[in-house]
Motif scaffolding. Sequence first.
Motif, mmCIF file in Angstrom:
data_model
loop_
_atom_site.group_PDB
_atom_site.id
_atom_site.type_symbol
_atom_site.label_atom_id
_atom_site.label_comp_id
_atom_site.label_asym_id
_atom_site.label_seq_id
_atom_site.Cartn_x
_atom_site.Cartn_y
_atom_site.Cartn_z
ATOM 1 N N HIS A 130 -20.252 66.791 46.749
ATOM 2 C CA HIS A 130 -20.200 65.452 47.351
ATOM 3 C C HIS A 130 -21.610 64.865 47.308
ATOM 4 C CE1 HIS A 130 -16.427 66.844 49.729
ATOM 5 N NE2 HIS A 130 -16.092 66.289 48.575
ATOM 6 N N GLY A 131 -21.755 63.765 46.588
ATOM 7 C CA GLY A 131 -23.084 63.251 46.285
ATOM 8 C C GLY A 131 -23.913 62.860 47.482
ATOM 9 N N ASN A 132 -23.264 62.416 48.559
ATOM 10 C CA ASN A 132 -24.028 62.002 49.740
ATOM 11 C C ASN A 132 -24.126 63.119 50.786
ATOM 12 O OD1 ASN A 132 -21.418 61.964 50.658
ATOM 13 N ND2 ASN A 132 -21.432 59.840 51.353
ATOM 14 N N GLU A 133 -24.001 64.355 50.313
ATOM 15 C CA GLU A 133 -24.268 65.531 51.139
ATOM 16 C C GLU A 133 -25.421 66.272 50.458
ATOM 17 O OE1 GLU A 133 -20.508 67.542 51.513
ATOM 18 O OE2 GLU A 133 -19.532 65.788 52.412
ATOM 19 N N PRO A 134 -26.633 65.693 50.557
ATOM 20 C CA PRO A 134 -27.713 66.009 49.606
ATOM 21 C C PRO A 134 -28.556 67.235 49.909
ATOM 22 C CG PRO A 134 -28.440 64.289 51.088
ATOM 23 C CD PRO A 134 -27.011 64.593 51.471
ATOM 24 N N SER A 135 -28.460 67.790 51.104
ATOM 25 C CA SER A 135 -29.380 68.875 51.462
ATOM 26 C C SER A 135 -29.243 70.067 50.530
ATOM 27 C CB SER A 135 -29.141 69.312 52.912
ATOM 28 O OG SER A 135 -27.810 69.772 53.096
ATOM 29 N N ASP A 176 -26.961 60.558 42.647
ATOM 30 C CA ASP A 176 -27.964 59.540 42.360
ATOM 31 C C ASP A 176 -27.649 58.217 43.041
ATOM 32 O OD1 ASP A 176 -29.645 61.165 40.981
ATOM 33 O OD2 ASP A 176 -29.331 60.257 39.019
ATOM 34 N N ARG A 177 -26.360 57.928 43.220
ATOM 35 C CA ARG A 177 -25.985 56.713 43.961
ATOM 36 C C ARG A 177 -26.517 56.802 45.391
ATOM 37 N NH1 ARG A 177 -20.251 56.913 44.347
ATOM 38 N NH2 ARG A 177 -20.312 56.864 42.075
ATOM 39 N N TRP A 181 -29.943 54.983 47.471
ATOM 40 C CA TRP A 181 -29.751 54.316 48.760
ATOM 41 C C TRP A 181 -30.726 54.866 49.806
ATOM 42 C CZ3 TRP A 181 -26.671 50.304 50.416
ATOM 43 C CH2 TRP A 181 -26.603 50.112 51.803
ATOM 44 N N ALA A 182 -30.735 56.194 49.949
ATOM 45 C CA ALA A 182 -31.557 56.809 51.001
ATOM 46 C C ALA A 182 -33.042 56.547 50.778
ATOM 47 C CB ALA A 182 -31.284 58.310 51.045
ATOM 48 N N GLY A 205 -20.105 54.442 48.695
ATOM 49 C CA GLY A 205 -20.896 55.598 49.099
ATOM 50 C C GLY A 205 -21.067 56.580 47.952
ATOM 51 N N GLY A 206 -21.889 57.571 48.207
ATOM 52 C CA GLY A 206 -22.210 58.530 47.157
ATOM 53 C C GLY A 206 -21.361 59.777 47.145
#
Length: 838
Positions: A130-135, A176-177, A181-182, A205-206
């Motif tokens: 999941h792209g917006n779970e970046p840790s 990358d999306r 944003w972040a 969202g990413g």
Amino acid sequence: MRKLFMLAILCLSYQLSAQDYFLEKFKPFNKEVPSPEEFLGYGIGERHTRHDLIVAYFKKLAEVSARASFAEYGRTHEGRILSMLTLSTPENLSDLPSLKAKHLAFTDPAQNVSNYEEVPVFINLAYNVHGNEPSSSEAALLAAYTFAASESQEIQKYLSNAVIFIDPTINPDGRDRHTQWANSYQGSPLVADPQDAEHDEYWPGGRTNHYWFDLNRDWLLGINPESRGKLNWYHQWYPNVVTDFHEMGSQSTYFFEPMKANGSLDPIMPRENYIDLNNLFGDYFAKALDSIGSLYFTKEVFDGTYPGYGSSYPDLQGGLGLLFEQASSRGHKQTTPFGEITFPFTIRNQFTSSITTVRAAVENKALLRKYQQDFFKSALTRATASRVKGYTFGEAHDQNRLKAFVDKLLLHRVKVLKNNDGSYFVPTRQPQYRMVQTVFETYTRYRDSVFYDASAWSLANFYNISYTAQNREVSGAPVTSLEDFVKFTPAQRSDYAYLIDWDDYNAPAALHFLQSKGLVLSSSFRPFTSQTKRGNKNFHFGTLLLPVKLQKKNAEEVFAILRETQEKFQVPVYAVESGLNLSGVDLGSRFVRPVEPPKAAMIIGEGVRSYEAGEVWHLLDTRVHMPITKIPIRSLKGADLDKYNTLVMVSGNYSFDDKLFGKIKSWAEKGNTLITIGTASKWAIDKKLVKEDLIEEKKDTTAVVERKPYADAGDNLGKESVGGIIVEAELDLTHPLAFGYQKERIPVYKNNTVWLAPSKNAYATVSKYTQNPVIDGFITDKNRDEFLRKSASLMVSPIGNGRVVMFADNPNFRGSWYGTNRLFLNALFLGNHINVPK
């Protein structure tokens, strides 16, 4: 304990050496190998790292460290590299082909090897689906550096006893999306306020990939290149342990398996997997997180029954899939009831679990190897004991849909045989027996009734493939390739007309291609029998007519375009020399009507369910090769809808003002087609856009409410949702929306509680659920008896001179429902011909 947790988080609010914070334990490091901080120019956790930089760093490690090698296993929709970094001792890497052969011997039931301790354990550390779970991708950088450069005895031990595959970013497009944003909204100083834009991405969202698919549901379905690349890699290596790192809401702590007890029981999975191995590894994770003062929980949530997760698919391959969920900082720093949670803190937990996974696997490698060996041997044992020896299937009318189904079987390395009569047979006695069960078996009884996701996944139903269980094995030739799978006879030239069978899955794509070349075609709204150059043939509803003399191109040009179309889409084409048919309507009949090219638009943006919108976009882009205009809600007021003859509204929360509602209504009344799916269909009824009804629960205000334990509320209420089941619906085969179908009864996927009351107009209900509708999955008796059995799945309602095509269910679910895609495509191509009698 709460004070300790707050202290652990708050200590990260000041800048400290990111490298020491993460890596102190594993010093010293080889100075010839650059750390992530040295390579990137900033400390891990100070910014979100772009995917191209992650790939570049991995390539650098492979260049300077004898412990690392880099490989590319695919490309995303947007062309980003899907990468794998392999880490072990230099000796192991140089001997990797031999080690691979020894490792794969444990997956072969025909071999009786027992050198469990001698072969390094194979581990796949996989991150960021999941792209917006970046840790997790940041943790992947730290793990890669640690294994490539640490000189500590602990790491040396792991490298000697393991081959570690690090997949840093399963979803690079989504990552990358989110990264853009972040980093774009990062403040200096950091802003911890949860309402800041940094912590609230704009739609979609990413999380998802290019087409807004959730790739963590795609391991079984194998629709996207990210998943197909990973599956092809997976079946080359069959790792013993696979990680699946995620993030969850900021108001939580950290989760690792075991999952909730009543959501772990799988009807086809060995108990040792979800009980013994998960508990064994769980003890390791608990001790490691205790050592750094992090709080965590287990067993309360999540289920591993759906086989399409990154944490469950490996279980079907004799490995151990491990789910991790970290409370997200949703940016670089965010305030929570426990204090401020920071990006570096989330990364450290994921990094700690990464190293701990390797430790647990190395210290239990003999157990893991024996388990994987027993897993594949037991597949043959269980198959032998079963009275079902295989499944026979075929599809006489639609070779391209059949091809897509067989492709899915081969992708999962399921053995498929072709019989002499043209049908196919999948034997159960094969190493992939449990995958065969996943594809063909259905279940309606479960220990648990509150599913995190789908409770039904029998793939044969996704493709509307009729199959029969056999109590004896059938011999046949193995299918090893899809090349020349579809057998079609090249069209012969005609100066009069050509007929294209609408039954084939690729027929809508062929129609669009021909229309894009400037050709005019018609569709038959009645069946007929025609004398073709290949003999007499019965043609069904929807057959396309391409008359030669009515085109602006000459006969030779028409034939060249038609042959190009047939080569591209492999559809059946027949040449005819007369419009007088042997039976049924003739080719010049008023029931053979011109097909207007779709000019389609779809509403997207905040409030719209991005998954469903992405599925429509993906279907038209990748299979029909037809553009669709995506209009954001914020732009809808100024949009010129008269440019389109079809407008799609997928599920969502639509709150249009009167002016915008009136704009959509007046556009439809002009003779256009509005297609609504799921809750958008409910919206159309609630807002009285159409004169239809919903089936709703009747509240009995006089009934005595039974008192129940408060702690059971979540589970009790959760049962009433429909997480995902396969149900049977009955089609009106004479309706244009059902053209291309040969059987009245089809499987449909339902994952909502939209209950459409059948129309009071006798001709408007295209599809209704049957009286025994449940094919696969869990639904409460109440939902089945009071709602499902009484409901319609698909209706068309008039609005002025236009119409609203209302799907209760999503015909394009997860890009995998080949069996119901045609219903949606018929609405696009034939919708303007649907005039509901009043």
